[in-house]
Design an enzyme around this catalytic site. Structure first.
Site, PDB file in Angstrom:
ATOM      1  N   HIS A  52       0.831  -1.190   0.000  1.00 60.41           N
ATOM      2  CA  HIS A  52       0.000   0.000   0.000  1.00 60.41           C
ATOM      3  C   HIS A  52       0.875   1.254   0.000  1.00 60.41           C
ATOM      4  O   HIS A  52       2.103   1.185   0.133  1.00 60.41           O
ATOM      5  CB  HIS A  52      -0.929  -0.010   1.205  1.00 60.41           C
ATOM      6  CG  HIS A  52      -2.006  -1.044   1.115  1.00 60.41           C
ATOM      7  ND1 HIS A  52      -2.999  -1.198   2.059  1.00 60.41           N
ATOM      8  CD2 HIS A  52      -2.245  -2.006   0.174  1.00 60.41           C
ATOM      9  CE1 HIS A  52      -3.800  -2.194   1.715  1.00 60.41           C
ATOM     10  NE2 HIS A  52      -3.367  -2.693   0.586  1.00 60.41           N
ATOM     11  N   GLU A  54       1.411   3.713   2.130  1.00 59.75           N
ATOM     12  CA  GLU A  54       2.221   4.003   3.313  1.00 59.75           C
ATOM     13  C   GLU A  54       3.470   3.123   3.350  1.00 59.75           C
ATOM     14  O   GLU A  54       4.576   3.596   3.669  1.00 59.75           O
ATOM     15  CB  GLU A  54       1.399   3.777   4.589  1.00 59.75           C
ATOM     16  CG  GLU A  54       0.133   4.616   4.655  1.00 59.75           C
ATOM     17  CD  GLU A  54      -1.094   3.896   4.124  1.00 59.75           C
ATOM     18  OE1 GLU A  54      -2.165   4.040   4.728  1.00 59.75           O
ATOM     19  OE2 GLU A  54      -0.963   3.177   3.094  1.00 59.75           O
ATOM     20  N   CYS A  89      -1.203  -1.428   7.474  1.00 62.83           N
ATOM     21  CA  CYS A  89      -0.374  -0.235   7.295  1.00 62.83           C
ATOM     22  C   CYS A  89      -0.192   0.507   8.623  1.00 62.83           C
ATOM     23  O   CYS A  89       0.849   1.130   8.857  1.00 62.83           O
ATOM     24  CB  CYS A  89      -1.004   0.698   6.265  1.00 62.83           C
ATOM     25  SG  CYS A  89      -0.958   0.042   4.581  1.00 62.83           S
ATOM     26  N   ARG A 190     -10.663  -0.364 -19.839  1.00 61.48           N
ATOM     27  CA  ARG A 190     -11.152  -1.723 -19.587  1.00 61.48           C
ATOM     28  C   ARG A 190     -10.399  -2.402 -18.447  1.00 61.48           C
ATOM     29  O   ARG A 190     -10.976  -3.171 -17.686  1.00 61.48           O
ATOM     30  CB  ARG A 190     -11.027  -2.571 -20.862  1.00 61.48           C
ATOM     31  CG  ARG A 190     -12.054  -2.260 -21.935  1.00 61.48           C
ATOM     32  CD  ARG A 190     -11.839  -3.126 -23.172  1.00 61.48           C
ATOM     33  NE  ARG A 190     -12.873  -2.909 -24.171  1.00 61.48           N
ATOM     34  CZ  ARG A 190     -12.895  -3.504 -25.360  1.00 61.48           C
ATOM     35  NH1 ARG A 190     -11.917  -4.353 -25.688  1.00 61.48           N
ATOM     36  NH2 ARG A 190     -13.868  -3.258 -26.215  1.00 61.48           N
ATOM     37  N   LEU A 210     -14.090  -7.729 -26.521  1.00 61.12           N
ATOM     38  CA  LEU A 210     -14.253  -7.048 -25.233  1.00 61.12           C
ATOM     39  C   LEU A 210     -13.149  -7.400 -24.237  1.00 61.12           C
ATOM     40  O   LEU A 210     -13.396  -7.533 -23.036  1.00 61.12           O
ATOM     41  CB  LEU A 210     -15.627  -7.364 -24.616  1.00 61.12           C
ATOM     42  CG  LEU A 210     -16.852  -6.969 -25.444  1.00 61.12           C
ATOM     43  CD1 LEU A 210     -18.128  -7.296 -24.682  1.00 61.12           C
ATOM     44  CD2 LEU A 210     -16.816  -5.493 -25.812  1.00 61.12           C
TER      45      LEU A 210
END
Length: 371
Positions: A52, A54, A89, A190, A210
């Protein structure tokens, strides 16, 4: 003059944007660490399942030989305090001996929701909340909506010519309206979502894949709205192994065409029955079911009838329109609806941007849901 705390927080928020398209369904988060009036470390959540913001900012400090003891941390979202794909975190912040933490937005999810702040305060870390909150929440709006409502953030996207053509009814050698740069941008979009929705007419006319291209990374679920189960068993959507696909049809059709349902399932796709509304799949129930399936963000690519039904139901949250600098109106051309035309002209959009992608113009913005 901008407050110094706001200045650092806005830098963290700008960093958070770098994670868009790679961290979903997690929120994009940015972080800067300051000591002696200078930024000594910075980071953002770069990829789902990895460190993350942090953690990355603290690691950046260490790699540069900077001591985090007593430093200030500016992070756009409350530090998590639970074990998920990564360690908490909040533990890392305490271990790094950060002195103060400035937070843009409290995490609305049930497993955090202020608990990270409480843990930091119990450990003696000074915490300030609410700096540039509106800007922080704007970046992570899809995450916030899904956590609070369990409904997906809905993006409608299409390409059109300057005179409003979005497709062609007959055989046309070159169906591309937008340029290569716009197409690449659409493929990046997408990658950001967990599901892509089209109507059966798009499948019958264009036989699309797609899939995000180049084919790497996440594979959003491809959803076809097909109230009468007209999908050809030979179409690309049912013949690309490894890409999740679902056909949504009405409960009545699913009951009446059980043998066809079985054939579609044998192709590796799901068949999902929803309520009927005006002879079509109920678009509200479609979005509810996608939310239940874990789709935090949904991209509606068309065609015009499906996009317009989403707009008329007040389900769209964001719009992206690629407008080519050419006129294509001709017999058999498919034109934008009045609702689509209004958005292409930026009517009713907030956070509006307009940028050039080669000779194309890309209009983006958010809509306020009214129903």
């Amino acid at each position: 003059m901008q407050d110094i705390h706001e200045e650092y927080m806005m830098q963290a928020i700008e960093l958070s944007r770098r994670g868009i398209g790679s961290v979903e369904p997690n929120p994009p988060v940015g972080c800067v660490i300051v000591a002696g009036g200078e930024i000594i470390g910075a980071g953002w959540h770069e990829e789902f399942g990895k460190g993350h913001a942090e953690i990355n900012a603290i690691a950046d400090c260490k790699s540069n030989g900077n001591d985090t003891t007593g430093a200030d941390m500016y992070v756009s979202l409350e530090p998590c305090c639970h074990i998920g794909k990564t360690a908490p975190c909040s533990d890392a912040v305490i271990e790094a001996k950060i002195g103060r933490v400035f937070i843009g937005s409290i995490d609305p999810s049930s497993n955090v929701g202020g608990k990270g702040i409480e843990q930091l305060q119990r450990a003696g870390v000074e915490v300030a909340v609410g700096i540039c909150t509106e800007a922080a929440q704007a970046v992570m709006a899809p995450f916030i909506k899904y956590v609070r409502t369990h409904q997906p953030w809905v993006i409608v996207k299409w390409a059109q010519s300057a005179d409003g053509v979005i497709g062609f009814g007959g055989e046309v050698e070159d169906r591309w309206i937008s340029n290569k740069t716009s197409q690449a941008d659409a493929h990046n979009l997408r990658r950001r979502v967990q599901a892509i929705v089209v109507g059966i007419e798009t499948v019958l006319t264009d036989d699309p894949l797609l899939t995000p291209r180049p084919g790497k990374g996440r594979k959003p679920k491809r959803i076809v709205l097909d109230s009468q189960l007209r999908i050809p068993l030979t179409c690309q959507l049912l013949n690309t192994p490894g890409y999740p696909t679902a056909v949504m049809t009405t409960e009545k059709t699913a009951n009446e065409k059980q043998s066809l349902v079985k054939e579609i399932i044998e192709k590796g796709a799901e068949v999902i029955a929803v309520k009927e509304a005006d002879g079509k799949c109920d678009i509200r129930e479609v979005m509810t079911k996608l939310g239940e399936m874990g789709a935090q963000q949904v991209l509606v690519e068309g065609g015009a009838k499906v996009i317009t039904s989403v707009l008329q139901a007040g389900l769209a949250d964001e719009v992206r329109v690629y407008i080519a600098d050419k006129k294509l109106a001709c017999d058999g051309a498919v034109m934008v609806t009045k609702e689509m035309e209004a958005l292409a002209n930026a009517e009713g959009l907030t956070n509006y941007t307009c940028q050039r992608l080669g000779n194309d113009k890309c209009v983006t913005g958010c809509l306020k849901v009214t129903s």
